[in-house]
Design an enzyme around this catalytic site. Structure first.
Site, PDB file in Angstrom:
ATOM      1  N   CYS A 155      61.393  29.509  84.421  1.00 12.74           N
ATOM      2  CA  CYS A 155      61.085  29.218  83.348  1.00 12.74           C
ATOM      3  C   CYS A 155      62.530  28.975  82.246  1.00 12.74           C
ATOM      4  O   CYS A 155      62.412  28.363  81.055  1.00 12.74           O
ATOM      5  CB  CYS A 155      60.640  30.447  82.699  1.00 12.74           C
ATOM      6  SG  CYS A 155      58.854  31.003  82.749  1.00 12.74           S
TER       7      CYS A 155
HETATM    8  N1  CO8 Z   1      40.656  41.626  81.602  1.00 18.08           N
HETATM    9  C1  CO8 Z   1      40.989  42.392  81.153  1.00 18.08           C
HETATM   10  N2  CO8 Z   1      41.626  43.376  82.170  1.00 18.08           N
HETATM   11  C2  CO8 Z   1      42.704  42.855  82.373  1.00 18.08           C
HETATM   12  C3  CO8 Z   1      42.963  41.905  82.792  1.00 18.08           C
HETATM   13  C4  CO8 Z   1      41.940  40.992  82.616  1.00 18.08           C
HETATM   14  N3  CO8 Z   1      42.456  39.304  82.698  1.00 18.08           N
HETATM   15  N4  CO8 Z   1      43.861  41.821  83.879  1.00 18.08           N
HETATM   16  C5  CO8 Z   1      44.712  43.509  83.611  1.00 18.08           C
HETATM   17  N5  CO8 Z   1      43.346  44.203  83.210  1.00 18.08           N
HETATM   18  C6  CO8 Z   1      43.987  44.869  82.897  1.00 18.08           C
HETATM   19  C7  CO8 Z   1      44.385  45.997  83.631  1.00 18.08           C
HETATM   20  O1  CO8 Z   1      43.812  46.774  85.308  1.00 18.08           O
HETATM   21  C8  CO8 Z   1      45.000  47.447  82.947  1.00 18.08           C
HETATM   22  O2  CO8 Z   1      44.000  48.145  83.001  1.00 18.08           O
HETATM   23  P1  CO8 Z   1      44.133  50.009  83.731  1.00 18.08           P
HETATM   24  O3  CO8 Z   1      44.694  50.349  81.950  1.00 18.08           O
HETATM   25  O4  CO8 Z   1      42.589  50.343  83.510  1.00 18.08           O
HETATM   26  O5  CO8 Z   1      45.084  49.822  84.993  1.00 18.08           O
HETATM   27  C9  CO8 Z   1      45.143  47.062  82.248  1.00 18.08           C
HETATM   28  O6  CO8 Z   1      44.473  46.251  81.724  1.00 18.08           O
HETATM   29  C10 CO8 Z   1      46.405  46.803  81.328  1.00 18.08           C
HETATM   30  O7  CO8 Z   1      46.903  45.314  82.021  1.00 18.08           O
HETATM   31  P2  CO8 Z   1      48.405  45.649  82.558  1.00 18.08           P
HETATM   32  O8  CO8 Z   1      48.971  46.761  82.535  1.00 18.08           O
HETATM   33  O9  CO8 Z   1      48.730  44.507  83.568  1.00 18.08           O
HETATM   34  O10 CO8 Z   1      48.667  44.100  81.058  1.00 18.08           O
HETATM   35  P3  CO8 Z   1      49.982  44.355  79.839  1.00 18.08           P
HETATM   36  O11 CO8 Z   1      49.342  44.777  78.803  1.00 18.08           O
HETATM   37  O12 CO8 Z   1      51.111  44.339  80.441  1.00 18.08           O
HETATM   38  O13 CO8 Z   1      49.961  42.682  80.002  1.00 18.08           O
HETATM   39  C11 CO8 Z   1      50.554  40.246  80.548  1.00 18.08           C
HETATM   40  C12 CO8 Z   1      49.613  41.926  81.309  1.00 18.08           C
HETATM   41  C13 CO8 Z   1      50.275  39.714  79.904  1.00 18.08           C
HETATM   42  C14 CO8 Z   1      51.040  40.068  82.462  1.00 18.08           C
HETATM   43  C15 CO8 Z   1      52.357  40.905  80.325  1.00 18.08           C
HETATM   44  O14 CO8 Z   1      52.418  42.095  81.184  1.00 18.08           O
HETATM   45  C16 CO8 Z   1      53.176  39.996  80.553  1.00 18.08           C
HETATM   46  O15 CO8 Z   1      52.810  38.887  79.499  1.00 18.08           O
HETATM   47  N6  CO8 Z   1      54.664  40.179  80.926  1.00 18.08           N
HETATM   48  C17 CO8 Z   1      55.245  39.435  81.022  1.00 18.08           C
HETATM   49  C18 CO8 Z   1      55.557  38.192  82.281  1.00 18.08           C
HETATM   50  C19 CO8 Z   1      55.857  37.460  81.530  1.00 18.08           C
HETATM   51  O16 CO8 Z   1      56.975  36.577  81.121  1.00 18.08           O
HETATM   52  N7  CO8 Z   1      56.134  36.343  83.605  1.00 18.08           N
HETATM   53  C20 CO8 Z   1      57.206  35.407  83.231  1.00 18.08           C
HETATM   54  C21 CO8 Z   1      56.589  34.848  84.153  1.00 18.08           C
HETATM   55  S1  CO8 Z   1      56.452  32.789  83.574  1.00 18.08           S
HETATM   56  C22 CO8 Z   1      57.593  32.379  84.656  1.00 18.08           C
HETATM   57  O17 CO8 Z   1      58.802  32.937  84.649  1.00 18.08           O
HETATM   58  C23 CO8 Z   1      57.652  31.073  84.984  1.00 18.08           C
HETATM   59  C24 CO8 Z   1      57.494  31.601  85.891  1.00 18.08           C
HETATM   60  C25 CO8 Z   1      57.221  29.706  86.874  1.00 18.08           C
HETATM   61  C26 CO8 Z   1      55.649  29.614  86.382  1.00 18.08           C
HETATM   62  C27 CO8 Z   1      55.377  28.544  87.050  1.00 18.08           C
HETATM   63  C28 CO8 Z   1      54.434  27.817  87.554  1.00 18.08           C
HETATM   64  C29 CO8 Z   1      52.835  29.033  87.633  1.00 18.08           C
END
Ligand code: CO8
Length: 372
Positions: A155
């Site tokens: 990124c």
């Molecule tokens: N629908 C419904 N519910 C869901 C879903 C879904 N799709 N997914 C998860 N849930 C549920 C979970 O099961 C969980 O339920 P419970 O509380 O009952 O266990 C609840 O929602 C909460 O889950 P999370 O704690 O995982 O949810 P978050 O609030 O943390 O949100 C995110 C998830 C959006 C992924 C968030 O954590 C996030 O954005 N984190 C940072 C990510 C980030 O910045 N990553 C960087 C990646 S990009 C990068 O560096 C480049 C890499 C190269 C890319 C290459 C291309 C592929």
């Protein structure tokens, strides 16, 4: 010699996928899976899959839609990955095609001819092939002399690319550098993974970076400070690589896709990035009050709000920390550059801001700019 961001350009695919369309397909897949494995789910040997939801996606990430190089393949429940025609070696490859389109816009905005460019950098998370460099193909297609190379820092590819151009200009290797960041991410995304199926989109952005004397008075943005930072972490990972075919058994395709511990990334990266921006501001004898705009990496709306609040030390306006991820989703190394491309108007000469990336590696990059 100081460097100037002279102009920018953008390419987007023709097709988009809304959250509802994505979730519809995913939930059909889940229903089929649970039905096919009803017996094992019943006797406890297989976990049932849970459905996804548009409301969760928008609340947890801020994403409403994403551009894609192929919609039908991603939304075909029997496929759930883009379907792209294989191109012959004589055709422009997909990343080069996207990059060339963005680059042409950046050149047109600055009224520049390819003959005036000395170097091309293609900076992106993943390259479509190993060699020849995508950058050299772009250089050839545009008819640029000089040299070109690819580079990749997930990124932070875009900001590290800007900084590479700044360094080329400072050392006299080039006067005019075309940075191209084509991020074709959807083919690396596991559309069957509930935690990440909504995260990424496809785009290409380009930036023309020139020496001050080439840019001319009053044009563009002076680059007044830069910083690159990396710290190893396995929390965001893809094991796609050239050794895959040498391993027995060859890793399943799913193992090569993007995977992350999203919550941990969130907690570890936000404070790191806010501290980095504040530290660099201090070195430049500036404070948050001097930051008219923060063009932040576009991974997650809540991350951006946390970083911006920590930097400003107060609530901030949408104008101060613009968001494009609602329309684009996470576009990896292109995110902060697309935020700059879309939201650089309304800033007076002498006013300042920062283009800031953060992501896998971990990596973070800051490019402080002042409107000329
Ligand atoms: N629908 C419904 N519910 C869901 C879903 C879904 N799709 N997914 C998860 N849930 C549920 C979970 O099961 C969980 O339920 P419970 O509380 O009952 O266990 C609840 O929602 C909460 O889950 P999370 O704690 O995982 O949810 P978050 O609030 O943390 O949100 C995110 C998830 C959006 C992924 C968030 O954590 C996030 O954005 N984190 C940072 C990510 C980030 O910045 N990553 C960087 C990646 S990009 C990068 O560096 C480049 C890499 C190269 C890319 C290459 C291309 C592929």
């Amino acid at each position: 010699m100081n460097a100037v961001i002279r102009s920018t350009g953008l390419w987007t695919p023709d097709e988009t996928i809304s959250n509802d369309e994505l979730v519809d397909c995913y939930n059909t897949y889940v229903a089929r899976f649970n039905e096919a494995h009803a017996g094992e789910i019943e006797n406890g040997t297989t976990e049932p899959k849970n459905p996804s939801s548009s409301a969760f996606i928008e609340k947890a990430s801020g994403i409403k839609s994403r551009y894609t190089v192929n919609k039908s393949g991603c939304l075909d429940v029997d496929r759930m990955r883009p379907l792209l025609p294989r191109r012959s070696d004589d055709e422009l490859c997909l990343m080069a095609e996207a990059g060339v389109a963005a680059a042409r816009e950046a050149l047109a905005v600055a009224d520049r001819d390819p003959s005036e460019i000395d170097a091309v950098i293609c900076a992106a998370t993943t390259m479509e092939r190993t060699y020849p460099c995508i950058a050299i193909e772009i250089q050839n297609e545009l008819g640029i002399d000089g040299f070109a190379y690819d580079m990749s820092v997930a990124c932070s590819s875009g900001t590290f690319g800007i900084i590479s151009a700044v360094n080329m200009i400072a050392t006299g290797q080039a006067k005019s550098v075309l940075l191209v960041t084509p991020e074709i991410t959807t083919p690396q995304l596991n559309f069957r993974d509930r935690d990440s199926h909504f995260i990424f989109g496809d785009v290409a952005v380009a930036m023309l970076i020139e020496a001050e004397d080439v840019a001319g008075d009053g044009n563009g943005w002076s680059i007044i400070g830069t910083r690159m930072m990396t710290k190893f972490s396995n929390t965001i990972r893809s094991n796609l690589g050239y050794l895959n075919a040498s391993h027995d058994p060859e890793p399943a395709f799913e193992e090569r896709y993007f995977s992350q511990e999203g919550r941990r990334v969130f907690k570890e990266v936000c404070p790191m990035v806010a501290a980095l921006i504040l530290e660099e501001l201090g070195k430049l004898d500036l404070g948050p009050e001097n930051m008219k705009r923060l063009w932040l990496h576009q991974a997650n709306i809540n991350m951006n709000m946390m970083v911006a609040r920590k930097v400003y030390g107060r609530d901030f306006t949408e104008e101060e920390a613009p968001v494009v991820l609602d329309e684009f989703a996470n576009i990896a190394g292109a995110g902060s550059l697309v935020a700059f491309h879309r939201h650089h108007e309304g800033i007076a000469a002498g006013e300042k801001g920062v283009i800031c990336s953060f992501g896998a590696g971990y990596s973070a990059g800051t490019v402080f700019v002042e409107k000329r």
